[in-house]
Design a protein around this motif. Structure first.
Motif, PDB file in Angstrom:
ATOM      1  N   ASN A 106      13.177  -2.101   1.177  1.00  0.00           N
ATOM      2  CA  ASN A 106      13.251  -0.648   1.302  1.00  0.00           C
ATOM      3  C   ASN A 106      12.664   0.076   0.088  1.00  0.00           C
ATOM      4  OD1 ASN A 106      14.779   0.166   3.922  1.00  0.00           O
ATOM      5  ND2 ASN A 106      15.834  -1.634   3.146  1.00  0.00           N
ATOM      6  N   ILE A 108      10.144  -1.101  -1.620  1.00  0.00           N
ATOM      7  CA  ILE A 108       8.706  -1.244  -1.416  1.00  0.00           C
ATOM      8  C   ILE A 108       8.222  -0.242  -0.379  1.00  0.00           C
ATOM      9  CG2 ILE A 108       7.056  -2.802  -0.255  1.00  0.00           C
ATOM     10  CD1 ILE A 108       8.251  -5.054  -1.955  1.00  0.00           C
ATOM     11  N   LEU A 109       8.974  -0.094   0.706  1.00  0.00           N
ATOM     12  CA  LEU A 109       8.587   0.833   1.760  1.00  0.00           C
ATOM     13  C   LEU A 109       8.488   2.257   1.213  1.00  0.00           C
ATOM     14  CD1 LEU A 109       9.477   0.711   5.399  1.00  0.00           C
ATOM     15  CD2 LEU A 109       9.955   2.844   4.275  1.00  0.00           C
ATOM     16  N   ALA A 112       5.533   2.720  -1.046  1.00  0.00           N
ATOM     17  CA  ALA A 112       4.320   2.835  -0.219  1.00  0.00           C
ATOM     18  C   ALA A 112       4.211   4.235   0.378  1.00  0.00           C
ATOM     19  CB  ALA A 112       4.354   1.798   0.908  1.00  0.00           C
ATOM     20  N   MET A 113       5.363   4.768   0.779  1.00  0.00           N
ATOM     21  CA  MET A 113       5.405   6.073   1.430  1.00  0.00           C
ATOM     22  C   MET A 113       5.041   7.195   0.464  1.00  0.00           C
ATOM     23  SD  MET A 113       8.742   7.038   3.508  1.00  0.00           S
ATOM     24  CE  MET A 113       8.631   6.182   5.023  1.00  0.00           C
ATOM     25  N   PRO A 116       0.867   6.171  -1.122  1.00  0.00           N
ATOM     26  CA  PRO A 116       0.098   5.305  -0.198  1.00  0.00           C
ATOM     27  C   PRO A 116      -1.246   4.884  -0.765  1.00  0.00           C
ATOM     28  CG  PRO A 116       0.195   7.575   0.637  1.00  0.00           C
ATOM     29  CD  PRO A 116       1.112   7.502  -0.540  1.00  0.00           C
ATOM     30  N   PHE A 119      -0.510   2.180  -3.588  1.00  0.00           N
ATOM     31  CA  PHE A 119       0.210   0.957  -3.220  1.00  0.00           C
ATOM     32  C   PHE A 119      -0.687   0.047  -2.385  1.00  0.00           C
ATOM     33  CE2 PHE A 119       4.090  -1.170  -3.717  1.00  0.00           C
ATOM     34  CZ  PHE A 119       4.362  -1.898  -2.571  1.00  0.00           C
ATOM     35  N   THR A 120      -1.752  -0.419  -3.036  1.00  0.00           N
ATOM     36  CA  THR A 120      -2.707  -1.315  -2.376  1.00  0.00           C
ATOM     37  C   THR A 120      -2.043  -2.671  -2.141  1.00  0.00           C
ATOM     38  OG1 THR A 120      -3.424  -2.144  -4.503  1.00  0.00           O
ATOM     39  CG2 THR A 120      -4.636  -0.242  -3.613  1.00  0.00           C
ATOM     40  N   PRO A 121      -2.650  -3.523  -1.302  1.00  0.00           N
ATOM     41  CA  PRO A 121      -2.087  -4.866  -1.106  1.00  0.00           C
ATOM     42  C   PRO A 121      -1.912  -5.619  -2.431  1.00  0.00           C
ATOM     43  CG  PRO A 121      -3.739  -4.458   0.563  1.00  0.00           C
ATOM     44  CD  PRO A 121      -3.782  -3.285  -0.371  1.00  0.00           C
ATOM     45  N   GLU A 122      -2.847  -5.401  -3.362  1.00  0.00           N
ATOM     46  CA  GLU A 122      -2.764  -6.094  -4.650  1.00  0.00           C
ATOM     47  C   GLU A 122      -1.519  -5.647  -5.441  1.00  0.00           C
ATOM     48  OE1 GLU A 122      -6.422  -5.684  -6.612  1.00  0.00           O
ATOM     49  OE2 GLU A 122      -5.845  -6.929  -8.322  1.00  0.00           O
ATOM     50  N   HIS A 124       1.117  -4.258  -4.043  1.00  0.00           N
ATOM     51  CA  HIS A 124       2.239  -4.708  -3.213  1.00  0.00           C
ATOM     52  C   HIS A 124       2.627  -6.136  -3.583  1.00  0.00           C
ATOM     53  CE1 HIS A 124       3.747  -5.151   1.291  1.00  0.00           C
ATOM     54  NE2 HIS A 124       4.548  -5.746   0.465  1.00  0.00           N
ATOM     55  N   LEU A 125       1.632  -6.989  -3.732  1.00  0.00           N
ATOM     56  CA  LEU A 125       1.861  -8.393  -4.084  1.00  0.00           C
ATOM     57  C   LEU A 125       2.622  -8.511  -5.405  1.00  0.00           C
ATOM     58  CD1 LEU A 125       1.282 -11.503  -4.090  1.00  0.00           C
ATOM     59  CD2 LEU A 125      -0.993 -10.971  -4.925  1.00  0.00           C
TER      60      LEU A 125
ATOM     61  N   ARG B  31      -2.951  -7.262   4.426  1.00  0.00           N
ATOM     62  CA  ARG B  31      -1.748  -7.161   3.591  1.00  0.00           C
ATOM     63  C   ARG B  31      -0.921  -8.446   3.684  1.00  0.00           C
ATOM     64  NH1 ARG B  31       0.714  -2.693   0.878  1.00  0.00           N
ATOM     65  NH2 ARG B  31      -0.931  -1.298   1.570  1.00  0.00           N
ATOM     66  N   VAL B  35      -0.248 -10.517   0.340  1.00  0.00           N
ATOM     67  CA  VAL B  35       1.105 -10.510  -0.233  1.00  0.00           C
ATOM     68  C   VAL B  35       1.818 -11.845  -0.034  1.00  0.00           C
ATOM     69  CG1 VAL B  35       3.329  -9.316  -0.220  1.00  0.00           C
ATOM     70  CG2 VAL B  35       1.251  -8.007   0.104  1.00  0.00           C
ATOM     71  N   ILE B  52      -8.740 -11.380  -3.265  1.00  0.00           N
ATOM     72  CA  ILE B  52      -8.260 -10.195  -2.547  1.00  0.00           C
ATOM     73  C   ILE B  52      -9.444  -9.428  -1.961  1.00  0.00           C
ATOM     74  CG2 ILE B  52      -7.168  -7.944  -2.859  1.00  0.00           C
ATOM     75  CD1 ILE B  52      -5.180  -9.313  -4.743  1.00  0.00           C
ATOM     76  N   ALA B 116       4.428   2.971   7.314  1.00  0.00           N
ATOM     77  CA  ALA B 116       5.063   3.921   6.384  1.00  0.00           C
ATOM     78  C   ALA B 116       4.018   4.553   5.474  1.00  0.00           C
ATOM     79  CB  ALA B 116       6.132   3.221   5.548  1.00  0.00           C
ATOM     80  N   CYS B 117       3.007   3.773   5.058  1.00  0.00           N
ATOM     81  CA  CYS B 117       1.910   4.311   4.240  1.00  0.00           C
ATOM     82  C   CYS B 117       1.215   5.432   4.992  1.00  0.00           C
ATOM     83  CB  CYS B 117       0.837   3.246   3.971  1.00  0.00           C
ATOM     84  SG  CYS B 117       1.180   2.191   2.578  1.00  0.00           S
TER      85      CYS B 117
END
Lengths: 143, 147
Positions: A106, A108-109, A112-113, A116, A119-122, A124-125, B31, B35, B52, B116-117
């Motif tokens: 939550n 993380i969510l 991201a919200m 956005p 909060f790239t995949p990189e 996020h990881l 993603r 991740v 990536i 959510a993004c």
């Protein structure tokens, strides 16, 4: 899955952006956790209002996020840095560590919200790994 | 069988209507692979997944993201029948593709985070709860033939 130098740099950099909204994100994340994962409400039966947006939820969410921020500053030694918090969770609160993963999702969510674009995949990881390591440090004193 | 209220049905459909499969499918799939890199084990034929940047540019990753989201459309339209709707796909993932069903949970979480993004605060806490209930029902249906 320990944190590489790159992970630490990514987390610190992202936290720099998140910090001004940290309290808000924490409150939002806690509210969402209590709503989407009702089993977590069992730890807060002493609160009058568990709905998202309630004063107690917002305040406690801010407290949690402040602790996450503190963990960022102690990223090189999470086990040592979070030792007191670990004792609190182990002996007093006795939160089942499975819930750390639920809260992390939550957090993380919400990150991201609110961010956005950042909060790239990189990112996020690295943040996912960081929160996992925080959870591990918090569980250290459990047994 | 999972029971759905009218509010839950309309919430799931409302969220799904805002999802552009061609836009979000590739993002979700990239993603998951970035991740949770151990999920790459199933995609040996996808070519370069070593960095990536490579994952983000990989056409097969993007295409597969769209395939998976199109399959999710089936769930949105068959909410009362998910186990039967996904029986064949579940069997395929178990017997032939040999995918660890824990991966479905990781995928579900990435789907929610990517949405959510996109939707930001338009995804209210209550909507998130309903959407996650829906996705976990899909995960259940996809795991149902693993025995």
């Amino acid at each position: 899955m320990s944190l590489s130098g790159k992970d630490k740099a990514v987390v610190k950099n992202f936290w720099g952006k998140v910090a001004p909204k940290a309290a808000e994100i924490g409150g939002e994340a806690l509210g969402r956790m209590l709503t989407a994962y009702p089993q977590t409400k069992t730890y807060f039966s002493h609160w009058a209002d568990l709905s998202p947006g309630s004063a107690q939820v917002k305040k406690h969410g801010a407290t949690i996020m402040a602790a996450v921020g503190d963990a960022v500053s102690k990223i090189d030694d999470l086990t040592g840095g979070l030792s007191t918090l670990s004792e609190l969770h182990a002996f007093k609160l006795r939160v089942d560590p499975a819930n750390f993963r639920i809260l992390a999702h939550n957090l993380i969510l919400c990150m991201a919200m609110f961010f956005p674009g950042d909060f790239t995949p990189e990112v996020h990881l690295s943040v996912d790994k960081f929160l996992q390591n925080v959870a591990f440090a918090l569980s250290e004193k459990y047994r | 069988m999972v029971k759905w209220t009218e509010l839950e049905r309309s919430t799931v459909k409302a969220i799904w209507e805002k999802v552009d499969i061609d836009e979000i499918g590739p993002q979700i799939w990239a993603r998951v692979l970035i991740v949770y890199p151990w999920t790459e084990r199933y995609f040996g034929s996808f070519g370069d997944l070593f960095t990536i940047t490579a994952i983000l540019k990989n056409d097969k990753v993007a295409a597969h993201g769209k395939v998976v989201l199109k399959a999710l459309d089936k769930a949105v339209n068959n909410m009362d029948n998910m186990k039967r709707t996904y029986a064949d796909l579940s069997q395929l993932h178990f017997q032939k593709l040999e995918v660890d069903p824990d991966s479905f949970r990781l995928l579900a979480d990435c789907i929610t985070i990517t949405i959510a993004c996109k939707l930001k605060s338009a995804l209210s806490p209550q909507s998130q709860a309903i959407w996650q209930k829906f996705l976990y029902a899909v995960v259940d249906a996809m795991s149902s033939q693993y025995r």
